[in-house]
Design a protein around this motif. Structure first.
Motif, PDB file in Angstrom:
ATOM      1  N   ARG A  26      -8.044   0.400  -7.794  1.00  0.00           N
ATOM      2  CA  ARG A  26      -6.620   0.095  -7.789  1.00  0.00           C
ATOM      3  C   ARG A  26      -6.239  -0.388  -6.388  1.00  0.00           C
ATOM      4  NH1 ARG A  26      -1.500   4.188  -7.559  1.00  0.00           N
ATOM      5  NH2 ARG A  26       0.074   2.554  -7.472  1.00  0.00           N
ATOM      6  N   VAL A  27      -5.782  -1.625  -6.290  1.00  0.00           N
ATOM      7  CA  VAL A  27      -5.350  -2.148  -4.991  1.00  0.00           C
ATOM      8  C   VAL A  27      -4.034  -1.477  -4.620  1.00  0.00           C
ATOM      9  CG1 VAL A  27      -4.535  -4.184  -3.755  1.00  0.00           C
ATOM     10  CG2 VAL A  27      -6.543  -4.357  -5.225  1.00  0.00           C
ATOM     11  N   LEU A  28      -3.993  -0.884  -3.409  1.00  0.00           N
ATOM     12  CA  LEU A  28      -2.761  -0.233  -2.949  1.00  0.00           C
ATOM     13  C   LEU A  28      -1.896  -1.183  -2.133  1.00  0.00           C
ATOM     14  CD1 LEU A  28      -4.275   3.205  -1.885  1.00  0.00           C
ATOM     15  CD2 LEU A  28      -3.058   2.646  -4.001  1.00  0.00           C
ATOM     16  N   GLY A  29      -2.524  -2.203  -1.549  1.00  0.00           N
ATOM     17  CA  GLY A  29      -1.728  -3.175  -0.805  1.00  0.00           C
ATOM     18  C   GLY A  29      -2.551  -3.884   0.249  1.00  0.00           C
ATOM     19  N   TYR A  30      -1.891  -4.823   0.901  1.00  0.00           N
ATOM     20  CA  TYR A  30      -2.560  -5.677   1.878  1.00  0.00           C
ATOM     21  C   TYR A  30      -1.894  -5.551   3.236  1.00  0.00           C
ATOM     22  CZ  TYR A  30      -4.020  -7.760  -2.528  1.00  0.00           C
ATOM     23  OH  TYR A  30      -4.521  -7.949  -3.789  1.00  0.00           O
ATOM     24  N   GLN A  31      -2.683  -5.821   4.269  1.00  0.00           N
ATOM     25  CA  GLN A  31      -2.122  -5.973   5.617  1.00  0.00           C
ATOM     26  C   GLN A  31      -2.904  -7.097   6.276  1.00  0.00           C
ATOM     27  OE1 GLN A  31      -2.174  -2.259   7.801  1.00  0.00           O
ATOM     28  NE2 GLN A  31      -1.112  -1.160   6.187  1.00  0.00           N
ATOM     29  N   ARG A  32      -2.219  -7.864   7.087  1.00  0.00           N
ATOM     30  CA  ARG A  32      -2.912  -8.948   7.796  1.00  0.00           C
ATOM     31  C   ARG A  32      -2.464  -8.970   9.244  1.00  0.00           C
ATOM     32  NH1 ARG A  32      -1.839 -14.149   4.081  1.00  0.00           N
ATOM     33  NH2 ARG A  32      -1.070 -12.846   2.391  1.00  0.00           N
ATOM     34  N   GLN A  33      -3.385  -9.362  10.102  1.00  0.00           N
ATOM     35  CA  GLN A  33      -3.033  -9.504  11.514  1.00  0.00           C
ATOM     36  C   GLN A  33      -3.860 -10.641  12.097  1.00  0.00           C
ATOM     37  OE1 GLN A  33      -5.581  -5.542  12.239  1.00  0.00           O
ATOM     38  NE2 GLN A  33      -4.460  -6.090  14.070  1.00  0.00           N
ATOM     39  N   HIS A 161      -7.904  -9.636   7.301  1.00  0.00           N
ATOM     40  CA  HIS A 161      -7.180  -9.416   6.041  1.00  0.00           C
ATOM     41  C   HIS A 161      -7.648  -8.090   5.454  1.00  0.00           C
ATOM     42  CE1 HIS A 161      -6.301 -13.994   5.340  1.00  0.00           C
ATOM     43  NE2 HIS A 161      -6.058 -13.614   6.573  1.00  0.00           N
ATOM     44  N   PHE A 164      -6.388  -2.425   1.046  1.00  0.00           N
ATOM     45  CA  PHE A 164      -6.514  -0.976   0.862  1.00  0.00           C
ATOM     46  C   PHE A 164      -6.575  -0.687  -0.637  1.00  0.00           C
ATOM     47  CE2 PHE A 164      -5.563   0.761   5.140  1.00  0.00           C
ATOM     48  CZ  PHE A 164      -5.175  -0.404   5.782  1.00  0.00           C
ATOM     49  N   THR A 176      -1.037   9.295  -2.677  1.00  0.00           N
ATOM     50  CA  THR A 176      -0.168   9.558  -1.526  1.00  0.00           C
ATOM     51  C   THR A 176      -1.001   9.839  -0.278  1.00  0.00           C
ATOM     52  OG1 THR A 176       1.494  10.459  -3.004  1.00  0.00           O
ATOM     53  CG2 THR A 176       1.706  11.025  -0.675  1.00  0.00           C
ATOM     54  N   LEU A 179      -2.288   6.638   1.062  1.00  0.00           N
ATOM     55  CA  LEU A 179      -1.212   5.845   1.665  1.00  0.00           C
ATOM     56  C   LEU A 179      -0.817   6.416   3.022  1.00  0.00           C
ATOM     57  CD1 LEU A 179       0.924   5.211  -1.544  1.00  0.00           C
ATOM     58  CD2 LEU A 179      -0.409   3.513  -0.281  1.00  0.00           C
ATOM     59  N   ARG A 180      -0.854   7.739   3.141  1.00  0.00           N
ATOM     60  CA  ARG A 180      -0.527   8.350   4.440  1.00  0.00           C
ATOM     61  C   ARG A 180      -1.636   8.089   5.447  1.00  0.00           C
ATOM     62  NH1 ARG A 180       1.583  13.718   1.749  1.00  0.00           N
ATOM     63  NH2 ARG A 180       3.794  13.207   1.568  1.00  0.00           N
ATOM     64  N   ASN A 183      -1.997   5.042   7.733  1.00  0.00           N
ATOM     65  CA  ASN A 183      -1.359   4.977   9.056  1.00  0.00           C
ATOM     66  C   ASN A 183      -2.369   4.832  10.193  1.00  0.00           C
ATOM     67  OD1 ASN A 183       1.635   5.262   9.114  1.00  0.00           O
ATOM     68  ND2 ASN A 183       1.220   7.086   7.886  1.00  0.00           N
ATOM     69  N   PRO A 187      -2.798  -3.329  11.366  1.00  0.00           N
ATOM     70  CA  PRO A 187      -2.170  -3.776  12.615  1.00  0.00           C
ATOM     71  C   PRO A 187      -1.330  -2.694  13.295  1.00  0.00           C
ATOM     72  CG  PRO A 187      -1.236  -4.932  10.705  1.00  0.00           C
ATOM     73  CD  PRO A 187      -2.440  -4.182  10.225  1.00  0.00           C
TER      74      PRO A 187
END
Lengths: 248, 159
Positions: A26-33, A161, A164, A176, A179-180, A183, A187
């Protein structure tokens, strides 16, 4: 084109399958820098496991990663992929930590839910960092599962890229928790900020000495696996492979 | 609080001005005081939000966790010194409910790093929940949604 299993080699395939074990992700999300440094510095960063003890005060102080923890660096036969494997220690002072400038024994969290790791895979490893040639990092740091793809933007910059993820059958608490713990990464990561910042500085340092060269031979010139992480063998193996591919 | 009144709008404006000034000046203790104990703080990309993905780039589930973030920035993180300046505009109260007043606003963060020219670091909008505690405004929830999916180098301080 080799099959993925053959491409990764037995050692790396084993660690890869540990996370990608057939369960639905399950993709929880993306972050890019974007980081103003040569892409190879990012691979060096992950392949140089002992920097973590010197640089990442957060990891060291909370016992998540230290040079005195049971660890290993393993490669495939070609040296193009590598994996760093480590098992969590405790947040307590010892003879070793007394010599670690990055250890802060008085650090505590007002809200410890930030960490709260649980064991979810067989075996004792709590940190598994894989670098897969040419541009993929697969990481398991406590319960943070993520891939990082390197996208080059010329010789002086690369994008990272981050994806998570967890598993489709994770319960709400586990989601949860992931997701915590996120942190620590990305980036704004309490740990990975150190890396992106230092990579920028390293690039600035290299640029100033264009045309010059320097050589540091920590631990000699061999490329073999190691039962500890005070080694640069995986970096040397990476560059040996890089030179073969680039015909240098 | 009657969200439409000129007095209340001015009070909200002052509240956000304080928020920005405390952050820009590094007065984090005063900044933390602008949150209630059981508050939520998030910095999220618009990309994740629009796709319904729960990941935040910075996530604190209480004022204590927010204090931990500040504490670790000061005590554990390695980064080049920089000046940040935040600009907030278009502060608009939305719905009021039992849980508080929803407020939206735009933000822009300018970053000056080393000897490089100042650049825009982040731009986006706040989606906040503001409550009044003993006559003082506080955040019960603060969500900073940044527009571009990519962040230059790193995001060290809260938005």
């Amino acid at each position: 084109m080799p099959a993925l299993e053959d491409y990764l080699g037995q050692t790396n395939l084993g660690w890869f399958d540990r996370v990608f074990d057939g369960r639905q992700l399950r993709v929880l999300g993306y972050q890019r820098q974007i980081v103003p440094a040569n892409w190879k510095l990012m691979f060096e960063n992950i392949k140089d496991p002992y920097h973590a003890s010197l640089l990442h005060v957060f990891l060291v102080s909370f016992g998540l990663f230290r040079a005195d923890m049971p660890s290993a660096v393993q490669m495939d036969a070609s040296g193009q992929h590598a994996v760093l494997v480590s098992s969590k220690g405790e947040q307590k002072a010892s003879e070793a930590t007394a010599e670690m400038k990055s250890f802060r024994s008085d650090l505590t969290l007002a809200d410890p839910r930030l960490l709260d790791p649980v064991r979810e895979f067989p075996g004792s490893a709590t940190v598994v960092m894989q670098t897969i040639w040419p541009n993929l990092i697969v990481q398991q740091q406590s319960n943070t599962l993520a891939t990082r793809q390197l996208v080059t933007r010329g010789p002086g910059a690369f994008e990272l890229h981050w994806t998570f993820f967890g598993y489709a059958d994770d319960d709400e608490d586990m989601t949860t928790r992931r997701l915590r713990q996120a942190n620590l990464m990305g980036p704004a990561g309490l740990v990975s900020i150190d890396d992106s910042e230092v990579l920028r500085l390293a690039q600035l340092g290299c640029r100033a000495g264009e045309g010059a060269s320097a050589l540091v031979e920590m631990g000699g010139r061999d490329l073999s696996d190691s039962e500890h992480i005070v080694t640069e063998a995986a970096i040397r193996a990476f560059y040996a492979h890089y030179r073969r591919v680039m015909e240098l | 609080m009657s969200p439409g009144g000129a007095v209340e709008r001015a009070r909200l404006r002052d509240f956000y001005d304080d928020y920005v000034a405390y952050l820009d000046e590094g007065d984090f203790d005063s900044w933390l005081d602008l949150f209630v104990e059981e508050s939520e703080y998030r910095v999220v990309s618009r990309e994740n939000l629009e796709r319904g993905l729960p990941l935040a780039t910075m996530r604190c589930d209480s004022r204590r966790m927010l204090a931990d973030r500040i504490h670790t920035i000061r005590r554990t993180q390695t980064f080049a010194p920089r000046a940040l300046r935040r600009f907030v505009s278009g502060i608009r109260p939305q719905r009021e409910s039992d849980s508080g007043l929803e407020v939206r606003a735009s933000f822009l963060v300018a970053e000056s790093l080393g000897d490089e020219p100042t650049r825009v670091h982040l731009a986006g909008r706040y989606v906040d929940l503001v409550v009044s505690v003993d006559g003082a405004l506080k955040f019960r929830r603060k969500v900073a949604v940044y527009d571009a999916p990519i962040i230059p180098i790193s995001l060290i301080y809260p938005v």
